[in-house]
Design a protein around this motif. Structure first.
Motif, PDB file in Angstrom:
ATOM      1  N   GLN A 142      58.723-122.066 -24.948  1.00 27.79           N
ATOM      2  CA  GLN A 142      59.241-122.983 -23.926  1.00 27.79           C
ATOM      3  C   GLN A 142      58.062-123.740 -23.299  1.00 27.79           C
ATOM      4  O   GLN A 142      56.977-123.188 -23.123  1.00 27.79           O
ATOM      5  CB  GLN A 142      59.938-122.117 -22.876  1.00 27.79           C
ATOM      6  N   ASN A 143      58.275-125.030 -22.963  1.00 30.36           N
ATOM      7  CA  ASN A 143      57.176-125.809 -22.393  1.00 30.36           C
ATOM      8  C   ASN A 143      56.870-125.446 -20.949  1.00 30.36           C
ATOM      9  O   ASN A 143      55.716-125.265 -20.578  1.00 30.36           O
ATOM     10  CB  ASN A 143      57.495-127.312 -22.467  1.00 30.36           C
ATOM     11  N   LEU A 144      57.907-125.379 -20.132  1.00 31.84           N
ATOM     12  CA  LEU A 144      57.701-125.158 -18.696  1.00 31.84           C
ATOM     13  C   LEU A 144      57.197-123.742 -18.411  1.00 31.84           C
ATOM     14  O   LEU A 144      57.794-122.775 -18.863  1.00 31.84           O
ATOM     15  CB  LEU A 144      59.027-125.376 -17.955  1.00 31.84           C
ATOM     16  N   SER A 145      56.086-123.657 -17.670  1.00 34.85           N
ATOM     17  CA  SER A 145      55.597-122.331 -17.269  1.00 34.85           C
ATOM     18  C   SER A 145      55.477-122.286 -15.748  1.00 34.85           C
ATOM     19  O   SER A 145      55.618-123.312 -15.065  1.00 34.85           O
ATOM     20  CB  SER A 145      54.234-122.045 -17.899  1.00 34.85           C
ATOM     21  N   ALA A 146      55.170-121.111 -15.227  1.00 31.26           N
ATOM     22  CA  ALA A 146      55.008-120.964 -13.772  1.00 31.26           C
ATOM     23  C   ALA A 146      53.872-121.868 -13.276  1.00 31.26           C
ATOM     24  O   ALA A 146      53.935-122.400 -12.167  1.00 31.26           O
ATOM     25  CB  ALA A 146      54.707-119.512 -13.447  1.00 31.26           C
ATOM     26  N   TYR A 147      52.852-122.044 -14.113  1.00 30.01           N
ATOM     27  CA  TYR A 147      51.745-122.925 -13.743  1.00 30.01           C
ATOM     28  C   TYR A 147      52.262-124.332 -13.413  1.00 30.01           C
ATOM     29  O   TYR A 147      51.864-124.942 -12.406  1.00 30.01           O
ATOM     30  CB  TYR A 147      50.726-122.983 -14.897  1.00 30.01           C
ATOM     31  N   ASP A 148      53.139-124.855 -14.255  1.00 33.09           N
ATOM     32  CA  ASP A 148      53.665-126.222 -14.032  1.00 33.09           C
ATOM     33  C   ASP A 148      54.437-126.297 -12.720  1.00 33.09           C
ATOM     34  O   ASP A 148      54.331-127.279 -11.986  1.00 33.09           O
ATOM     35  CB  ASP A 148      54.607-126.635 -15.175  1.00 33.09           C
ATOM     36  N   ILE A 149      55.216-125.260 -12.457  1.00 27.29           N
ATOM     37  CA  ILE A 149      56.030-125.283 -11.236  1.00 27.29           C
ATOM     38  C   ILE A 149      55.128-125.263 -10.006  1.00 27.29           C
ATOM     39  O   ILE A 149      55.270-126.070  -9.088  1.00 27.29           O
ATOM     40  CB  ILE A 149      57.015-124.098 -11.237  1.00 27.29           C
ATOM     41  N   VAL A 150      54.176-124.347 -10.004  1.00 28.39           N
ATOM     42  CA  VAL A 150      53.313-124.198  -8.822  1.00 28.39           C
ATOM     43  C   VAL A 150      52.404-125.426  -8.644  1.00 28.39           C
ATOM     44  O   VAL A 150      52.156-125.855  -7.514  1.00 28.39           O
ATOM     45  CB  VAL A 150      52.488-122.888  -8.945  1.00 28.39           C
ATOM     46  N   ASN A 151      51.973-126.017  -9.739  1.00 27.22           N
ATOM     47  CA  ASN A 151      51.013-127.123  -9.617  1.00 27.22           C
ATOM     48  C   ASN A 151      51.620-128.519  -9.654  1.00 27.22           C
ATOM     49  O   ASN A 151      50.976-129.482  -9.252  1.00 27.22           O
ATOM     50  CB  ASN A 151      49.941-127.013 -10.711  1.00 27.22           C
ATOM     51  N   LYS A 152      52.849-128.639 -10.158  1.00 27.83           N
ATOM     52  CA  LYS A 152      53.388-129.997 -10.345  1.00 27.83           C
ATOM     53  C   LYS A 152      54.665-130.289  -9.571  1.00 27.83           C
ATOM     54  O   LYS A 152      55.021-131.435  -9.387  1.00 27.83           O
ATOM     55  CB  LYS A 152      53.619-130.264 -11.841  1.00 27.83           C
ATOM     56  N   TYR A 153      55.394-129.269  -9.169  1.00 25.55           N
ATOM     57  CA  TYR A 153      56.637-129.528  -8.428  1.00 25.55           C
ATOM     58  C   TYR A 153      56.302-130.103  -7.050  1.00 25.55           C
ATOM     59  O   TYR A 153      55.288-129.749  -6.442  1.00 25.55           O
ATOM     60  CB  TYR A 153      57.435-128.230  -8.254  1.00 25.55           C
ATOM     61  N   SER A 154      57.191-130.966  -6.568  1.00 22.23           N
ATOM     62  CA  SER A 154      56.993-131.528  -5.227  1.00 22.23           C
ATOM     63  C   SER A 154      57.252-130.450  -4.168  1.00 22.23           C
ATOM     64  O   SER A 154      57.861-129.410  -4.469  1.00 22.23           O
ATOM     65  CB  SER A 154      57.969-132.685  -5.010  1.00 22.23           C
TER      66      SER A 154
END
Ligand SMILES: C[S@@+](CC[C@H](N)C(=O)[O-])C[C@H]1O[C@@H](n2cnc3c(N)ncnc32)[C@H](O)[C@@H]1O
Length: 287
Positions: free
Chosen positions: A127-139
């Motif tokens: 899967q592409n989305l990881s926790a890193y993306d959420i913590v660093n990229k989500y508004s």
């Protein structure tokens, strides 16, 4: 093997004998399924995590009656309709939700707050989305929503945490478990509150609530003319989703809530297995 399946007896007695097809949508350590194996000629064992599935496959082959047909599927239970299209409708379906204890020991996938590793948390490593993306990229708004919905934090506290995350990552990325823990610590959260925030990020990473809702929407069409479905949850948010969907199905009078209230583990089970203490089992069957 240290794993102890929760509510095993209750699941076992809810499963009818002589099923044509049983699907365990969340296999992991196979313990529930292993006990159900004698009740059917065909078992479908699913897990979204290919590592868990291959461990189970290695161990189970030797244990299960060679006459039982077993099909292993590495997919999400939310795609169960494509499986029933191929193999026929199921007589019994089990979902035992939540992560398994092995996931907490896989330190490099950041399931535990106790190990310092890169933020990950994906069950499915493709899967592409990881926790890193959420913590660093989500508004900030998206993060706030996660903390309100999946961590049950107040909107004010959720906003404060979300804004702290956004301010911190302007200076440098939040790359590791301990980087993230530090941000939460600085918001005044203690260990158990930090654990709940971690959980909420995991729920979002793996789309856990949506997967459950998708599965529940498909439920009436994937089961045979007499069927039972058992769902074990460990989190009030998941349980609320199951309770509401089951009540809606029961209101059509075509389905029966086998127990009006969720079944909890007995005192003895909790004494033997502390991890079972927050588990809840709901069962629905076709009338
Ligand atoms: C609590 S464990 C199941 C334990 C099992 N019943 C036993 O007795 O050993 C939950 C498993 O569900 C898997 N899982 C989580 N989300 C899933 C999904 N959407 N589809 C399929 N499997 C999933 C996890 O990888 C984990 O292995």
């Amino acid at each position: 093997m240290l794993h102890t399946p929760v509510l095993l007896e209750e699941v076992n007695s809810a499963c009818p004998d002589n099923c044509n097809l049983i699907i365990d949508g969340t296999l992991w350590h196979w313990w529930h399924s292993f006990h159900l194996a004698s009740k059917t000629s065909h078992l479908i064992w699913m897990d979204i995590d290919p590592n868990m599935l291959s461990i189970a496959q290695k161990n189970l082959q030797a244990l299960v009656n060679p006459q039982s047909k077993i099909t292993y599927i590495n997919d999400s239970y939310s795609n169960i309709d494509s499986i029933t299209k191929q193999y026929g409708k199921a007589d019994f379906i089990l979902l035992d939700l939540w992560v398994n204890m092995d996931h907490f020991k896989i330190w490099d996938r950041w399931f535990s707050i106790n190990y310092n590793s890169m933020l990950d948390m994906r069950f499915d490593q493709e899967q592409n989305l990881s926790a890193y993306d959420i913590v660093n990229k989500y508004s900030a708004q998206q993060l706030e929503k996660i903390f309100v919905e999946y961590a049950d934090f107040t909107p004010i506290k959720s906003r404060e945490i979300a804004e702290n995350i956004v301010q911190t990552r302007k200076k440098s990325e939040i790359q590791t478990t301990f980087d993230f823990k530090k941000v939460l610590w600085e918001c005044g959260l203690g260990k158990s509150a930090i654990t709940v925030i971690f959980q909420s990020i995991r729920i979002q990473t793996n789309n856990e609530i949506q997967n459950l809702k998708t599965f529940l929407d498909k439920l009436p069409d994937i089961l045979s003319s007499w069927w039972v479905c058992c769902i074990i949850t460990f989190h009030s948010i998941e349980d609320r989703v199951v309770k509401k969907a089951f009540q809606q199905l029961a209101s059509t009078k075509r389905f029966d809530l086998v127990n009006k209230k969720a079944i909890k583990p007995t005192y003895i089970e909790v004494q033997k297995n502390k991890a079972s203490r927050s588990s809840l089992l709901r069962i629905i069957s076709k009338i």
